[in-house]
Motif scaffolding. Structure first.
Motif, mmCIF file in Angstrom:
data_model
loop_
_atom_site.group_PDB
_atom_site.id
_atom_site.type_symbol
_atom_site.label_atom_id
_atom_site.label_comp_id
_atom_site.label_asym_id
_atom_site.label_seq_id
_atom_site.Cartn_x
_atom_site.Cartn_y
_atom_site.Cartn_z
ATOM 1 N N THR A 45 6.421 0.738 -2.422
ATOM 2 C CA THR A 45 5.532 1.897 -2.372
ATOM 3 C C THR A 45 4.104 1.440 -2.644
ATOM 4 O OG1 THR A 45 5.148 4.131 -3.232
ATOM 5 C CG2 THR A 45 5.766 2.443 -4.830
ATOM 6 N N PRO A 46 3.097 2.103 -2.087
ATOM 7 C CA PRO A 46 1.707 1.731 -2.379
ATOM 8 C C PRO A 46 1.350 2.007 -3.838
ATOM 9 C CG PRO A 46 1.838 3.043 -0.367
ATOM 10 C CD PRO A 46 3.189 3.131 -1.025
ATOM 11 N N LEU A 47 0.603 1.108 -4.425
ATOM 12 C CA LEU A 47 0.119 1.274 -5.798
ATOM 13 C C LEU A 47 -1.357 1.648 -5.810
ATOM 14 C CD1 LEU A 47 1.770 -1.886 -7.427
ATOM 15 C CD2 LEU A 47 2.623 0.462 -7.459
ATOM 16 N N LEU A 48 -2.045 1.369 -4.693
ATOM 17 C CA LEU A 48 -3.483 1.591 -4.618
ATOM 18 C C LEU A 48 -3.831 2.331 -3.329
ATOM 19 C CD1 LEU A 48 -4.640 -2.019 -5.597
ATOM 20 C CD2 LEU A 48 -4.633 -0.027 -7.112
ATOM 21 N N LEU A 57 -5.888 4.421 -7.962
ATOM 22 C CA LEU A 57 -4.462 4.259 -8.232
ATOM 23 C C LEU A 57 -3.688 5.423 -7.643
ATOM 24 C CD1 LEU A 57 -4.567 3.123 -11.969
ATOM 25 C CD2 LEU A 57 -3.880 1.729 -10.035
ATOM 26 N N THR A 58 -2.567 5.109 -7.015
ATOM 27 C CA THR A 58 -1.648 6.167 -6.610
ATOM 28 C C THR A 58 -0.888 6.645 -7.848
ATOM 29 O OG1 THR A 58 0.179 4.653 -6.195
ATOM 30 C CG2 THR A 58 -1.354 5.050 -4.365
ATOM 31 N N GLU A 59 -0.116 7.676 -7.679
ATOM 32 C CA GLU A 59 0.696 8.158 -8.806
ATOM 33 C C GLU A 59 1.660 7.068 -9.268
ATOM 34 O OE1 GLU A 59 3.655 11.916 -9.958
ATOM 35 O OE2 GLU A 59 2.696 11.817 -7.989
ATOM 36 N N ALA A 60 2.246 6.362 -8.320
ATOM 37 C CA ALA A 60 3.142 5.255 -8.660
ATOM 38 C C ALA A 60 2.360 4.128 -9.331
ATOM 39 C CB ALA A 60 3.841 4.738 -7.413
ATOM 40 N N GLY A 61 1.123 3.897 -8.854
ATOM 41 C CA GLY A 61 0.297 2.856 -9.448
ATOM 42 C C GLY A 61 -0.055 3.149 -10.890
ATOM 43 N N GLU A 62 -0.357 4.417 -11.196
ATOM 44 C CA GLU A 62 -0.666 4.795 -12.568
ATOM 45 C C GLU A 62 0.531 4.570 -13.489
ATOM 46 O OE1 GLU A 62 -2.033 8.790 -12.450
ATOM 47 O OE2 GLU A 62 -4.011 8.280 -11.631
ATOM 48 N N ALA A 63 1.728 4.919 -13.004
ATOM 49 C CA ALA A 63 2.931 4.716 -13.801
ATOM 50 C C ALA A 63 3.220 3.229 -13.983
ATOM 51 C CB ALA A 63 4.124 5.408 -13.138
ATOM 52 N N PHE A 64 2.990 2.462 -12.899
ATOM 53 C CA PHE A 64 3.267 1.023 -12.953
ATOM 54 C C PHE A 64 2.279 0.294 -13.865
ATOM 55 C CE2 PHE A 64 3.053 -3.304 -11.090
ATOM 56 C CZ PHE A 64 4.387 -3.656 -11.228
ATOM 57 N N LEU A 65 1.032 0.778 -13.901
ATOM 58 C CA LEU A 65 -0.017 0.091 -14.663
ATOM 59 C C LEU A 65 0.308 0.000 -16.147
ATOM 60 C CD1 LEU A 65 -2.818 -1.163 -14.950
ATOM 61 C CD2 LEU A 65 -3.756 1.158 -15.109
ATOM 62 N N GLU A 66 0.788 1.086 -16.725
ATOM 63 C CA GLU A 66 1.022 1.104 -18.174
ATOM 64 C C GLU A 66 1.976 -0.003 -18.605
ATOM 65 O OE1 GLU A 66 2.629 4.137 -21.687
ATOM 66 O OE2 GLU A 66 2.257 4.889 -19.650
ATOM 67 N N GLU A 67 3.096 -0.117 -17.902
ATOM 68 C CA GLU A 67 4.073 -1.137 -18.292
ATOM 69 C C GLU A 67 3.644 -2.533 -17.836
ATOM 70 O OE1 GLU A 67 8.107 -0.179 -17.548
ATOM 71 O OE2 GLU A 67 7.931 1.868 -18.333
#
Length: 296
Positions: A45-48, A57-67
Motif C-alpha cells: 500500500t502507498p505510505l506517501l 503521509l497516507t493514513e497507512a503511512g501515519e500508522a506505519f511511521l509510529e512503529e
C-alpha cells in the motif's frame, strides 16, 4: 524489509520532502525514492502521497511511521549499547569488596571518580569474606575485587596495591590504657583478643594472631567476632581488645578508643584484584584511574 528502508521512510516522513531527506541521509534523491517505492510495494500500500512541492503521509503511512520510529530507535539503542559495552563505558561490571575494606576512603573515592567518568556503567557490588572473593574471582563470577593483603596468591588474578594502613589497637573506652598515645602489645597480653574467623581473611588473621602470640596473648583467651567490622562492637561491649586497620577509626562507636601500637611493624595493604586473563574493558578503565594521582 531492511532496517535502512525504515530509516529512509522515517527521514522522508519527518521532512516531508525527498530532497531534504536525501541530504539528511547523505544519499542522492533518486535511490531514496526507489527504496521507498520498494518498501511500499513490499507492504502492499502507498505510505506517501507524492505532491508537486513535497509529500504527505497516507493514513497507512501515519500508522506505519509510529512503529517504524520505535524500531529505528531500538536499533540505534542496541547499536550504541553494544558499542558502549565493547568500549567499557556501559554495561555492567561485577565488583567484590572484602568486609575489612568497607571503610577505606581511597576505594570509595575511586568508585565515585569512576561513576562520574562512566555514568552508563552499572556496578554490581557485593561484600564477602576474602576466601569467597578469591574463589569467585578465579571462577570468573567477579570481574574484580577490592581486598586486603596479605592474601593467598594465585596465577588467576593480578594485584595492585591501592593504599597501606597501619594496624591499631581498639580498646574499650573505660580501659585504663585507652587514652595512652601508644600501647605495647605485651601490655595487653592478659586481655581477651577479639578476632574474626580465619576464613574471613586467612593471611591477615595469621598476621594478627602471630603478633599477639609473640606479645604473650593466650590463644585460649581469643573471642571470635563474625567479621572484622563487628569486632568493634564487641570491643565496645567490653568483650576484649582488637587489632584493626587504621581506616576503621571512622566508625563512630563512642565506647571504643583507638591507640597506636608501640614499635609498630603491623601493616596491611588494600589492593585491587582482577582476573589475569581477558580482563573487561571496564576493569581496564578502573585500572587507568588507579594510575592517576588521587584528587586532593
Amino acid at each position: 524489509m531492511e532496517l535502512r528502508h525504515l530509516r529512509y521512510f522515517v527521514a522522508v516522513a519527518q521532512t516531508l520532502h525527498f530532497t531534504r531527506a536525501a541530504e539528511m541521509l547523505g544519499i542522492s534523491q533518486p535511490p531514496l525514492s526507489q527504496q521507498i517505492l520498494r518498501l511500499e510495494q513490499e507492504i502492499g500500500t502507498p505510505l506517501l502521497k507524492r505532491l508537486t512541492r513535497g509529500v504527505e503521509l497516507t493514513e497507512a503511512g501515519e500508522a506505519f511511521l509510529e512503529e517504524a520510529q520505535q524500531i529505528v530507535q531500538l536499533a540505534d539503542h542496541a547499536l550504541e549499547n553494544a558499542r558502549g559495552i565493547a568500549r567499557g563505558i556501559s554495561g555492567q561490571m561485577s565488583l567484590g569488596f572484602a568486609s575489612s575494606v568497607a571503610f577505606s576512603p581511597r576505594i570509595f573515592a575511586l568508585i565515585h571518580q569512576f561513576k562520574a567518568r562512566y555514568p552508563a556503567m552499572e556496578l554490581l557490588t557485593r561484600e564477602e569474606n576474602m576466601a569467597l572473593l578469591m574463589q569467585d574471582l578465579q571462577e570468573g563470577l567477579l570481574d574484580a575485587a577490592f581486598i586486603r593483603l596479605p592474601c593467598e596468591s594465585s596465577k588467576a588474578f593480578n594485584l595492585r596495591v591501592i593504599s597501606t594502613e597501619r594496624m591499631l589497637v581498639a580498646l574499650p573506652r573505660q580501659h585504663p590504657l585507652s587514652q595512652a598515645p601508644a600501647v605495647a602489645l605485651s601490655a595487653l597480653a592478659q586481655e581477651t583478643l577479639v578476632i574474626f574467623p580465619r576464613e574471613v581473611a586467612p593471611s591477615l588473621y595469621e598476621l594478627i594472631v602471630s603478633a599477639c602470640l609473640r606479645a604473650g596473648f593466650s590463644r585460649q583467651a581469643f573471642q571470635q567476632a563474625p567479621q572484622i567490622t563487628s569486632s568493634l562492637g564487641m570491643v565496645g561491649a567490653g568483650c576484649g581488645v582488637a587489632l584493626v586497620p587504621e581506616s576503621m577509626r571512622c566508625v563512630g562507636n563512642p565506647q571504643v578508643s583507638f591507640c597506636e601500637i608501640e614499635n609498630n611493624t603491623l601493616f596491611t595493604d588494600v589492593a585491587f584484584a582482577w582476573r589475569r586473563y581477558h580482563p573487561s574493558k571496564a576493569v581496564l578503565h578502573l585500572l587507568s584511574l588507579l594510575a592517576e594521582k588521587p584528587s586532593a
